[in-house]
Design a protein around this motif. Structure first.
Motif, PDB file in Angstrom:
ATOM      1  N   LEU A 158       1.672   9.321  -6.047  1.00  0.00           N
ATOM      2  CA  LEU A 158       2.175  10.678  -5.851  1.00  0.00           C
ATOM      3  C   LEU A 158       3.202  11.036  -6.919  1.00  0.00           C
ATOM      4  N   ALA A 201       0.826  -1.205   0.000  1.00  0.00           N
ATOM      5  CA  ALA A 201       0.000   0.000   0.000  1.00  0.00           C
ATOM      6  C   ALA A 201       0.864   1.261   0.000  1.00  0.00           C
ATOM      7  N   ILE A 210       0.933   4.204  -2.871  1.00  0.00           N
ATOM      8  CA  ILE A 210       0.746   5.629  -2.576  1.00  0.00           C
ATOM      9  C   ILE A 210       1.906   6.447  -3.128  1.00  0.00           C
TER      10      ILE A 210
END
Length: 171
Positions: A140, A132, A136
């Motif tokens: 980004l 996870a 992320i």
């Protein structure tokens, strides 16, 4: 009684056939109309593109390709059950991380995100947490403006060092 005819070679052939069909569709007149609908439905309709016709065409082509993949998938299992929401969400993540409308990026994202949890098995219970966090960070990096500038700068340096610009400068 389901035959076990599916193997890696048949899977690769099906993927290559799918990519061939999609690439040729993108480069055709119909593909340009479909991309115009994707970009701006109202503008495409205002120049005379039949929205319903092209949406129906995309639906039938994608359904037939998905049906072929499902038929190949069914040859490996005796009992078929729906994959559920997790598989649907993972497919959506592959497309979003790879870039919507970018086939090469989606294929690379699918390969990396499919292999990553398996390579993180040595972590044990923290495997999905690390997965996870990596997702992320990648999101980004894909969507942050500063990250986009940095990627373009690296790509420019790479092209100037190894690309055609160096060959042209040498001539």
């Amino acid at each position: 009684g389901t035959p076990k005819d599916a193997n890696f070679t048949v899977g690769v052939i099906l993927v290559l056939l799918t990519l061939f069909i999609v690439q040729n569709l993108i480069k055709s007149r119909d593909g340009r109309a479909i991309m115009a609908i994707r970009d701006n439905r109202i503008a495409a309709e205002s120049v005379g593109i039949n929205i319903t016709k092209y949406k129906l065409m995309v639906f039938t082509i994608s359904a037939s390709l998905a049906g072929a993949a499902g038929a190949l998938y069914s040859h490996n299992y005796a009992t078929l059950t729906p994959a559920g929401y997790n598989a649907s969400i993972m497919i959506l993540v592959y497309v979003v991380l790879g870039g919507i409308g970018n086939i090469r990026g989606s294929v690379i994202a699918a390969i990396v995100l499919y292999i990553l949890p398996e390579k993180l098995r040595f972590i044990g219970d923290y495997r999905m947490l690390v997965y996870a966090i990596v997702l992320i960070i990648v999101m980004l990096m894909n969507w942050a403006p500063k990250a986009q500038e940095y990627k373009q700068m690296i790509a420019y340096k790479f092209k100037s060092k190894f690309g055609k610009n160096k060959e042209e400068a040498a001539e």
